[in-house]
Scaffold this motif. Structure first.
Motif, PDB file in Angstrom:
ATOM      1  N   VAL A 125      11.234 -36.475  64.751  1.00 47.28           N
ATOM      2  CA  VAL A 125      12.276 -35.520  65.109  1.00 47.28           C
ATOM      3  C   VAL A 125      11.719 -34.475  66.076  1.00 47.28           C
ATOM      4  O   VAL A 125      10.599 -34.000  65.920  1.00 47.28           O
ATOM      5  CB  VAL A 125      12.899 -34.845  63.870  1.00 47.28           C
ATOM      6  CG1 VAL A 125      13.673 -35.874  63.045  1.00 47.28           C
ATOM      7  CG2 VAL A 125      11.865 -34.140  63.023  1.00 47.28           C
ATOM      8  N   ARG A 126      12.516 -34.150  67.075  1.00 42.25           N
ATOM      9  CA  ARG A 126      12.050 -33.255  68.149  1.00 42.25           C
ATOM     10  C   ARG A 126      12.209 -31.777  67.809  1.00 42.25           C
ATOM     11  O   ARG A 126      11.367 -30.948  68.132  1.00 42.25           O
ATOM     12  CB  ARG A 126      12.813 -33.560  69.434  1.00 42.25           C
ATOM     13  CG  ARG A 126      12.345 -32.737  70.622  1.00 42.25           C
ATOM     14  CD  ARG A 126      12.884 -33.252  71.926  1.00 42.25           C
ATOM     15  NE  ARG A 126      12.141 -32.689  73.057  1.00 42.25           N
ATOM     16  CZ  ARG A 126      11.949 -33.311  74.213  1.00 42.25           C
ATOM     17  NH1 ARG A 126      12.437 -34.526  74.397  1.00 42.25           N
ATOM     18  NH2 ARG A 126      11.266 -32.728  75.170  1.00 42.25           N
ATOM     19  N   ARG A 127      13.334 -31.438  67.158  1.00 44.80           N
ATOM     20  CA  ARG A 127      13.618 -30.034  66.879  1.00 44.80           C
ATOM     21  C   ARG A 127      14.618 -29.920  65.744  1.00 44.80           C
ATOM     22  O   ARG A 127      15.290 -30.884  65.379  1.00 44.80           O
ATOM     23  CB  ARG A 127      14.200 -29.343  68.122  1.00 44.80           C
ATOM     24  CG  ARG A 127      15.486 -29.985  68.619  1.00 44.80           C
ATOM     25  CD  ARG A 127      16.119 -29.241  69.780  1.00 44.80           C
ATOM     26  NE  ARG A 127      17.197 -29.994  70.395  1.00 44.80           N
ATOM     27  CZ  ARG A 127      18.429 -30.093  69.906  1.00 44.80           C
ATOM     28  NH1 ARG A 127      18.744 -29.471  68.793  1.00 44.80           N
ATOM     29  NH2 ARG A 127      19.352 -30.804  70.532  1.00 44.80           N
ATOM     30  N   LEU A 128      14.688 -28.725  65.188  1.00 42.00           N
ATOM     31  CA  LEU A 128      15.754 -28.389  64.249  1.00 42.00           C
ATOM     32  C   LEU A 128      17.045 -28.245  65.041  1.00 42.00           C
ATOM     33  O   LEU A 128      17.055 -27.604  66.096  1.00 42.00           O
ATOM     34  CB  LEU A 128      15.411 -27.085  63.536  1.00 42.00           C
ATOM     35  CG  LEU A 128      16.370 -26.586  62.461  1.00 42.00           C
ATOM     36  CD1 LEU A 128      16.432 -27.551  61.299  1.00 42.00           C
ATOM     37  CD2 LEU A 128      15.921 -25.205  61.980  1.00 42.00           C
ATOM     38  N   ASP A 129      18.136 -28.839  64.555  1.00 42.23           N
ATOM     39  CA  ASP A 129      19.372 -28.843  65.336  1.00 42.23           C
ATOM     40  C   ASP A 129      20.425 -27.881  64.804  1.00 42.23           C
ATOM     41  O   ASP A 129      20.956 -27.071  65.553  1.00 42.23           O
ATOM     42  CB  ASP A 129      19.966 -30.246  65.381  1.00 42.23           C
ATOM     43  CG  ASP A 129      21.113 -30.340  66.378  1.00 42.23           C
ATOM     44  OD1 ASP A 129      20.831 -30.438  67.587  1.00 42.23           O
ATOM     45  OD2 ASP A 129      22.283 -30.288  65.946  1.00 42.23           O
ATOM     46  N   HIS A 130      20.770 -27.978  63.519  1.00 43.59           N
ATOM     47  CA  HIS A 130      21.811 -27.103  62.990  1.00 43.59           C
ATOM     48  C   HIS A 130      21.711 -26.998  61.471  1.00 43.59           C
ATOM     49  O   HIS A 130      21.011 -27.781  60.822  1.00 43.59           O
ATOM     50  CB  HIS A 130      23.219 -27.574  63.392  1.00 43.59           C
ATOM     51  CG  HIS A 130      23.621 -28.910  62.836  1.00 43.59           C
ATOM     52  ND1 HIS A 130      23.393 -30.102  63.496  1.00 43.59           N
ATOM     53  CD2 HIS A 130      24.253 -29.256  61.680  1.00 43.59           C
ATOM     54  CE1 HIS A 130      23.858 -31.110  62.791  1.00 43.59           C
ATOM     55  NE2 HIS A 130      24.393 -30.618  61.679  1.00 43.59           N
ATOM     56  N   VAL A 131      22.427 -26.008  60.930  1.00 45.82           N
ATOM     57  CA  VAL A 131      22.549 -25.823  59.486  1.00 45.82           C
ATOM     58  C   VAL A 131      24.026 -25.915  59.135  1.00 45.82           C
ATOM     59  O   VAL A 131      24.870 -25.294  59.795  1.00 45.82           O
ATOM     60  CB  VAL A 131      22.003 -24.455  59.032  1.00 45.82           C
ATOM     61  CG1 VAL A 131      22.037 -24.357  57.512  1.00 45.82           C
ATOM     62  CG2 VAL A 131      20.594 -24.222  59.542  1.00 45.82           C
ATOM     63  N   ASN A 132      24.326 -26.691  58.094  1.00 42.61           N
ATOM     64  CA  ASN A 132      25.697 -26.792  57.593  1.00 42.61           C
ATOM     65  C   ASN A 132      25.721 -26.186  56.194  1.00 42.61           C
ATOM     66  O   ASN A 132      25.142 -26.733  55.257  1.00 42.61           O
ATOM     67  CB  ASN A 132      26.153 -28.253  57.568  1.00 42.61           C
ATOM     68  CG  ASN A 132      27.637 -28.400  57.248  1.00 42.61           C
ATOM     69  OD1 ASN A 132      28.163 -27.720  56.368  1.00 42.61           O
ATOM     70  ND2 ASN A 132      28.305 -29.312  57.941  1.00 42.61           N
ATOM     71  N   TYR A 133      26.369 -25.021  56.080  1.00 40.82           N
ATOM     72  CA  TYR A 133      26.449 -24.315  54.804  1.00 40.82           C
ATOM     73  C   TYR A 133      27.704 -24.730  54.045  1.00 40.82           C
ATOM     74  O   TYR A 133      28.758 -24.967  54.648  1.00 40.82           O
ATOM     75  CB  TYR A 133      26.527 -22.805  55.022  1.00 40.82           C
ATOM     76  CG  TYR A 133      25.426 -22.191  55.823  1.00 40.82           C
ATOM     77  CD1 TYR A 133      24.163 -21.987  55.282  1.00 40.82           C
ATOM     78  CD2 TYR A 133      25.650 -21.777  57.138  1.00 40.82           C
ATOM     79  CE1 TYR A 133      23.153 -21.395  56.018  1.00 40.82           C
ATOM     80  CE2 TYR A 133      24.652 -21.173  57.876  1.00 40.82           C
ATOM     81  CZ  TYR A 133      23.403 -20.991  57.317  1.00 40.82           C
ATOM     82  OH  TYR A 133      22.412 -20.403  58.055  1.00 40.82           O
ATOM     83  N   LEU A 134      27.617 -24.737  52.730  1.00 35.40           N
ATOM     84  CA  LEU A 134      28.805 -24.785  51.885  1.00 35.40           C
ATOM     85  C   LEU A 134      29.224 -23.347  51.622  1.00 35.40           C
ATOM     86  O   LEU A 134      28.386 -22.479  51.358  1.00 35.40           O
ATOM     87  CB  LEU A 134      28.508 -25.517  50.574  1.00 35.40           C
ATOM     88  CG  LEU A 134      28.309 -27.035  50.711  1.00 35.40           C
ATOM     89  CD1 LEU A 134      27.836 -27.637  49.399  1.00 35.40           C
ATOM     90  CD2 LEU A 134      29.599 -27.709  51.166  1.00 35.40           C
ATOM     91  N   THR A 135      30.521 -23.090  51.708  1.00 39.43           N
ATOM     92  CA  THR A 135      31.029 -21.724  51.751  1.00 39.43           C
ATOM     93  C   THR A 135      32.276 -21.590  50.902  1.00 39.43           C
ATOM     94  O   THR A 135      33.175 -22.433  50.983  1.00 39.43           O
ATOM     95  CB  THR A 135      31.360 -21.348  53.212  1.00 39.43           C
ATOM     96  OG1 THR A 135      30.206 -21.528  54.022  1.00 39.43           O
ATOM     97  CG2 THR A 135      31.825 -19.913  53.323  1.00 39.43           C
ATOM     98  N   ALA A 136      32.340 -20.547  50.091  1.00 40.40           N
ATOM     99  CA  ALA A 136      33.516 -20.343  49.246  1.00 40.40           C
ATOM    100  C   ALA A 136      34.719 -19.889  50.057  1.00 40.40           C
ATOM    101  O   ALA A 136      35.851 -20.267  49.762  1.00 40.40           O
ATOM    102  CB  ALA A 136      33.197 -19.315  48.158  1.00 40.40           C
ATOM    103  N   ASP A 137      34.493 -19.071  51.082  1.00 44.57           N
ATOM    104  CA  ASP A 137      35.580 -18.504  51.881  1.00 44.57           C
ATOM    105  C   ASP A 137      35.297 -18.799  53.348  1.00 44.57           C
ATOM    106  O   ASP A 137      34.627 -18.026  54.035  1.00 44.57           O
ATOM    107  CB  ASP A 137      35.660 -16.996  51.629  1.00 44.57           C
ATOM    108  CG  ASP A 137      36.885 -16.348  52.263  1.00 44.57           C
ATOM    109  OD1 ASP A 137      37.471 -16.947  53.190  1.00 44.57           O
ATOM    110  OD2 ASP A 137      37.251 -15.220  51.848  1.00 44.57           O
TER     111      ASP A 137
END
Length: 328
Positions: free
Chosen positions: A157-169
């Motif tokens: 893997v070349r780089r960190l791409d994104h973060v996907n959070y779980l969110t209440a609101d």
């Protein structure tokens, strides 16, 4: 038979004249109850390099990250996401955010970090000063415009791409990323009542950096997945064989998402966190007046652009794990 309502019109969800003070997604902390096994997964199977460790954590680096570290694994009883660091565009930009939290200078490899929680409780840090990665004889690249030598192992893997959070609101999180941090909503899923179920935000010209997805349990502060980018789709296919041989749980993929057109593979690292390998090709958001793409629940239910239907755990698994049923 009543005709289906027309899709909502495109929406411009940001002010093109506003200064964009966040440069990019920086390092991320990840909690794991099995620190050594998680570190081994990221080094041997993902292709990261261990650059430092202390009593309770391991610092890892992707081969073309200009910063001194990319991922910090922290030993905790339960899996999940720790602090997400975002680099600002300059010292003055950092000061413009100063009312959000408090400053610390205790983060390895970073200067002053402004620490705060987003509305859903996800720890966040903004910074400007940063230590750059210094390759040694074992990983010095032939090209001086590359951070480190190509590892040639695992997923590379070349780089960190994104973060996907779980969110209440989701609406509250979307307002914060858009109105406070200055992100731009590039795509979103709308429920039948018109409220957002998931939102994809970019910080500059990538298709997306931060994602907030509705948490079916109603919980706050959880993680859906952490994503790393590869150079090519072929590396994701090769990684699937690497994971297969290692006995790593392959949750779903390789397939292609309709949303953002991402070619993907999802696995669970030993601590239980979902990890995505992704490749969106050459897609960039270059239009300064990009109009947010909205997907209806019915369109989302059709599944991927191509590939198998999304399995149930993709919608139910998050970290830390929650066994509470959804509130009615």
């Amino acid at each position: 038979m009543t005709a289906a309502p027309p899709p909502p019109p495109p929406v411009l969800t940001h002010d093109p004249d506003r200064s964009r003070d966040i440069a990019h997604l920086g390092p991320v902390e990840l909690y794991t109850p099995v620190l050594e096994q998680s570190a081994d997964f990221f080094v041997r199977q993902m292709g990261l390099r261990e650059v430092h460790r202390d009593a309770g954590s391991v610092y890892l680096h992707t081969w073309d990250d200009y910063q001194s570290w990319t991922l910090r694994l922290i030993r905790r009883d339960r899996a999940g996401v720790g602090r997400t660091y975002l680099r600002v565009t300059g010292p003055a930009a950092l000061e413009r955010f100063s009312a959000l939290g408090t400053f610390t200078e205790s983060v390895r490899g970073l200067g002053r970090v402004l620490c705060f929680d987003d509305p859903d409780g996800h720890p966040t840090g903004l910074y400007w000063d940063v230590n750059r990665y210094q390759a040694d004889e074992s990983d010095r690249p032939a090209l001086k415009n590359q951070a480190a030598a190509y590892p040639g192992r695992g997923a590379n893997v070349r780089r960190l791409d994104h973060v996907n959070y779980l969110t209440a609101d989701v609406p509250a999180s979307a307002r914060f990323v858009g109105e406070v941090l200055g992100g731009r909503c590039t795509e979103r899923i709308l429920k039948d009542d018109g409220s957002p179920q998931a939102v994809w935000f970019n910080l500059q010209t990538k298709t997306y950096d931060l994602v907030h997805t509705e948490d079916w349990t109603g919980s706050s502060g959880r993680l859906h997945h952490l994503a790393f980018a590869t150079d090519t789709r072929e590396e994701i296919l090769r990684a699937a064989d690497v994971f297969l041989d290692a006995g790593t749980h392959i949750e779903t993929g390789p397939h292609k998402h309709a949303i953002q057109q991402t070619f993907f593979l999802y696995v669970w690292e030993p601590g239980g966190n979902r990890i995505e390998l992704c490749n969106a090709g050459a897609r960039l958001i270059l239009a300064p007046d990009w109009e947010t793409i909205s997907w209806s629940a019915a369109e989302r239910a059709k599944g991927q652009a191509w590939g198998l239907k999304t399995i149930e755990t993709f919608h139910t698994h998050g970290t830390p794990e929650v066994t509470t049923p959804p509130a009615h």
